[in-house]
Design a protein around this motif. Structure first.
Motif, PDB file in Angstrom:
ATOM      1  N   GLY A 150       0.850  -1.186   0.000  1.00  0.00           N
ATOM      2  CA  GLY A 150       0.000   0.000   0.000  1.00  0.00           C
ATOM      3  C   GLY A 150       0.877   1.223   0.000  1.00  0.00           C
ATOM      4  O   GLY A 150       2.100   1.132  -0.144  1.00  0.00           O
ATOM      5  N   PRO A 151       0.287   2.396   0.170  1.00  0.00           N
ATOM      6  CA  PRO A 151       1.089   3.619   0.158  1.00  0.00           C
ATOM      7  C   PRO A 151       2.072   3.659   1.318  1.00  0.00           C
ATOM      8  O   PRO A 151       1.810   3.108   2.395  1.00  0.00           O
ATOM      9  CB  PRO A 151       0.036   4.723   0.279  1.00  0.00           C
ATOM     10  CG  PRO A 151      -1.144   4.056   0.922  1.00  0.00           C
ATOM     11  CD  PRO A 151      -1.131   2.650   0.409  1.00  0.00           C
ATOM     12  N   ALA A 152       3.204   4.299   1.075  1.00  0.00           N
ATOM     13  CA  ALA A 152       4.188   4.477   2.141  1.00  0.00           C
ATOM     14  C   ALA A 152       3.604   5.350   3.241  1.00  0.00           C
ATOM     15  O   ALA A 152       2.789   6.237   2.985  1.00  0.00           O
ATOM     16  CB  ALA A 152       5.451   5.120   1.574  1.00  0.00           C
ATOM     17  N   VAL A 153       4.011   5.077   4.472  1.00  0.00           N
ATOM     18  CA  VAL A 153       3.606   5.897   5.609  1.00  0.00           C
ATOM     19  C   VAL A 153       4.820   6.683   6.077  1.00  0.00           C
ATOM     20  O   VAL A 153       5.896   6.120   6.283  1.00  0.00           O
ATOM     21  CB  VAL A 153       3.054   5.033   6.764  1.00  0.00           C
ATOM     22  CG1 VAL A 153       2.734   5.903   7.977  1.00  0.00           C
ATOM     23  CG2 VAL A 153       1.821   4.259   6.317  1.00  0.00           C
ATOM     24  N   ARG A 172      -1.823  -0.636  11.854  1.00  0.00           N
ATOM     25  CA  ARG A 172      -3.258  -0.627  11.570  1.00  0.00           C
ATOM     26  C   ARG A 172      -3.527  -0.528  10.073  1.00  0.00           C
ATOM     27  O   ARG A 172      -4.591  -0.075   9.661  1.00  0.00           O
ATOM     28  CB  ARG A 172      -3.927   0.558  12.297  1.00  0.00           C
ATOM     29  CG  ARG A 172      -3.677   0.624  13.797  1.00  0.00           C
ATOM     30  CD  ARG A 172      -4.406  -0.450  14.568  1.00  0.00           C
ATOM     31  NE  ARG A 172      -5.839  -0.382  14.375  1.00  0.00           N
ATOM     32  CZ  ARG A 172      -6.650   0.451  15.035  1.00  0.00           C
ATOM     33  NH1 ARG A 172      -6.177   1.292  15.920  1.00  0.00           N
ATOM     34  NH2 ARG A 172      -7.954   0.434  14.800  1.00  0.00           N
ATOM     35  N   ARG A 173      -2.574  -0.937   9.266  1.00  0.00           N
ATOM     36  CA  ARG A 173      -2.682  -0.758   7.813  1.00  0.00           C
ATOM     37  C   ARG A 173      -3.954  -1.381   7.241  1.00  0.00           C
ATOM     38  O   ARG A 173      -4.536  -0.860   6.298  1.00  0.00           O
ATOM     39  CB  ARG A 173      -1.449  -1.343   7.117  1.00  0.00           C
ATOM     40  CG  ARG A 173      -1.425  -1.096   5.618  1.00  0.00           C
ATOM     41  CD  ARG A 173      -0.135  -1.553   4.984  1.00  0.00           C
ATOM     42  NE  ARG A 173       0.975  -0.676   5.220  1.00  0.00           N
ATOM     43  CZ  ARG A 173       1.228   0.425   4.516  1.00  0.00           C
ATOM     44  NH1 ARG A 173       0.401   0.799   3.549  1.00  0.00           N
ATOM     45  NH2 ARG A 173       2.278   1.169   4.775  1.00  0.00           N
ATOM     46  N   MET A 214      -6.441   1.218   7.913  1.00  0.00           N
ATOM     47  CA  MET A 214      -5.900   2.567   7.912  1.00  0.00           C
ATOM     48  C   MET A 214      -6.651   3.497   6.972  1.00  0.00           C
ATOM     49  O   MET A 214      -6.903   4.657   7.289  1.00  0.00           O
ATOM     50  CB  MET A 214      -4.425   2.500   7.519  1.00  0.00           C
ATOM     51  CG  MET A 214      -3.692   3.815   7.405  1.00  0.00           C
ATOM     52  SD  MET A 214      -1.940   3.553   6.971  1.00  0.00           S
ATOM     53  CE  MET A 214      -2.115   3.108   5.233  1.00  0.00           C
ATOM     54  N   ILE A 215      -7.041   2.988   5.826  1.00  0.00           N
ATOM     55  CA  ILE A 215      -7.575   3.860   4.774  1.00  0.00           C
ATOM     56  C   ILE A 215      -8.845   4.571   5.213  1.00  0.00           C
ATOM     57  O   ILE A 215      -9.132   5.692   4.781  1.00  0.00           O
ATOM     58  CB  ILE A 215      -7.804   3.066   3.462  1.00  0.00           C
ATOM     59  CG1 ILE A 215      -7.891   4.038   2.283  1.00  0.00           C
ATOM     60  CG2 ILE A 215      -9.004   2.169   3.578  1.00  0.00           C
ATOM     61  CD1 ILE A 215      -6.623   4.797   1.997  1.00  0.00           C
ATOM     62  N   SER A 216      -9.599   3.962   6.128  1.00  0.00           N
ATOM     63  CA  SER A 216     -10.849   4.592   6.569  1.00  0.00           C
ATOM     64  C   SER A 216     -10.598   5.809   7.463  1.00  0.00           C
ATOM     65  O   SER A 216     -11.521   6.578   7.737  1.00  0.00           O
ATOM     66  CB  SER A 216     -11.737   3.581   7.296  1.00  0.00           C
ATOM     67  OG  SER A 216     -11.105   3.112   8.468  1.00  0.00           O
ATOM     68  N   PHE A 217      -9.354   5.974   7.908  1.00  0.00           N
ATOM     69  CA  PHE A 217      -9.015   7.115   8.762  1.00  0.00           C
ATOM     70  C   PHE A 217      -8.228   8.195   8.029  1.00  0.00           C
ATOM     71  O   PHE A 217      -7.907   9.228   8.600  1.00  0.00           O
ATOM     72  CB  PHE A 217      -8.219   6.639   9.979  1.00  0.00           C
ATOM     73  CG  PHE A 217      -9.019   5.815  10.942  1.00  0.00           C
ATOM     74  CD1 PHE A 217      -9.776   6.416  11.941  1.00  0.00           C
ATOM     75  CD2 PHE A 217      -9.018   4.439  10.836  1.00  0.00           C
ATOM     76  CE1 PHE A 217     -10.521   5.656  12.805  1.00  0.00           C
ATOM     77  CE2 PHE A 217      -9.770   3.663  11.716  1.00  0.00           C
ATOM     78  CZ  PHE A 217     -10.522   4.282  12.709  1.00  0.00           C
ATOM     79  N   VAL A 218      -7.891   7.954   6.773  1.00  0.00           N
ATOM     80  CA  VAL A 218      -7.125   8.922   6.010  1.00  0.00           C
ATOM     81  C   VAL A 218      -8.033  10.090   5.619  1.00  0.00           C
ATOM     82  O   VAL A 218      -9.178   9.886   5.214  1.00  0.00           O
ATOM     83  CB  VAL A 218      -6.512   8.272   4.745  1.00  0.00           C
ATOM     84  CG1 VAL A 218      -5.820   9.323   3.877  1.00  0.00           C
ATOM     85  CG2 VAL A 218      -5.525   7.188   5.161  1.00  0.00           C
ATOM     86  N   ASP A 219      -7.518  11.306   5.731  1.00  0.00           N
ATOM     87  CA  ASP A 219      -8.310  12.477   5.367  1.00  0.00           C
ATOM     88  C   ASP A 219      -8.724  12.399   3.904  1.00  0.00           C
ATOM     89  O   ASP A 219      -7.928  12.004   3.042  1.00  0.00           O
ATOM     90  CB  ASP A 219      -7.492  13.766   5.580  1.00  0.00           C
ATOM     91  CG  ASP A 219      -7.297  14.096   7.047  1.00  0.00           C
ATOM     92  OD1 ASP A 219      -7.969  13.482   7.888  1.00  0.00           O
ATOM     93  OD2 ASP A 219      -6.474  14.989   7.338  1.00  0.00           O
ATOM     94  N   SER A 220      -9.958  12.781   3.643  1.00  0.00           N
ATOM     95  CA  SER A 220     -10.411  12.852   2.261  1.00  0.00           C
ATOM     96  C   SER A 220      -9.698  14.004   1.575  1.00  0.00           C
ATOM     97  O   SER A 220      -9.217  14.934   2.240  1.00  0.00           O
ATOM     98  CB  SER A 220     -11.928  13.059   2.218  1.00  0.00           C
ATOM     99  OG  SER A 220     -12.289  14.208   2.936  1.00  0.00           O
TER     100      SER A 220
END
Length: 201
Positions: free
Chosen positions: A3-6, A187-188, A191-197
């Motif tokens: 997935g995307p780098a953190v 939490r990957r 995680m995506i559900s917590f990323v800012d839109s």
């Protein structure tokens, strides 16, 4: 799981004055943690801000993780950059859905959604507070959560940052950025559900 780098981000402010007020307190250190290395930015504030911005611009688009950054780190950086006259690729949009556990940052009404160049923001504090903190009835401070999962944070007196030697300050800010990245990566799967839109230009 791929997935995307953190990228973990943390800042420290001048506690010889009110370190919680961006109108009077400069940023004295910042750290960016990637899977490859922890990078610390110091020196005069304008140079620090410009170097951090340039590094974020150079990184492949990913997730910029902070711990309470929606309410503190990111608006603090935006305010200090405006005072210093340093342009940043950081964009903030007020997010009234965020319930703050304490008063907002001085000069602000609440928290923000954010985007910094191609990086979407994720506030790790909000992610852990939403379930882990509620289920385990524990503080969701960065250090508390790190200890719960077996990580060892660097500990200092947060109100005496200005008394730290440079190497101690570097170790502290890098530790917080690294812990933020590692906790978010754990939490990957959700995680995506917590990323800012996305933030409109």
């Amino acid at each position: 799981m791929t997935g995307p780098a953190v990228y973990g981000l943390d800042i420290e402010t001048d506690t010889s004055v009110d370190g919680l007020d961006p109108a009077v307190s400069p940023v004295v250190s910042a750290a960016l943690s990637t899977a490859e290395a922890d990078e610390v930015f110091g020196g005069p504030e304008p140079a620090l801000l410009a170097a951090l911005d340039a590094r974020l611009r150079a990184l492949d688009p990913g997730i910029l993780a902070t711990w309470n950054g929606a309410a503190f780190d990111l608006p603090f950086l935006a305010d200090r950059a405006a005072i210093a006259g340093v342009p940043l690729g950081l964009r903030l949009v007020p997010d009234p859905t965020v319930v703050l556990s304490r008063g907002p940052l001085a000069g602000h009404a609440g928290a923000y959604r954010a985007w910094w160049y191609g990086h979407r923001h994720l506030d790790g504090y909000r992610m852990y507070r939403g379930d882990v903190g509620r289920v385990l009835h524990i503080s969701c401070s960065l250090k508390a959560i790190a200890r719960v999962v077996g990580l060892t944070p660097v500990e200092v007196d947060r109100e005496r940052i200005h008394e730290l030697a440079l190497d101690e300050l570097d170790a502290y800010v890098a530790s917080d950025a690294r812990l933020t990245r590692m906790l978010v990566e754990r939490r990957r799967v959700n995680m995506i559900s917590f990323v800012d839109s996305p933030v409109s230009p």
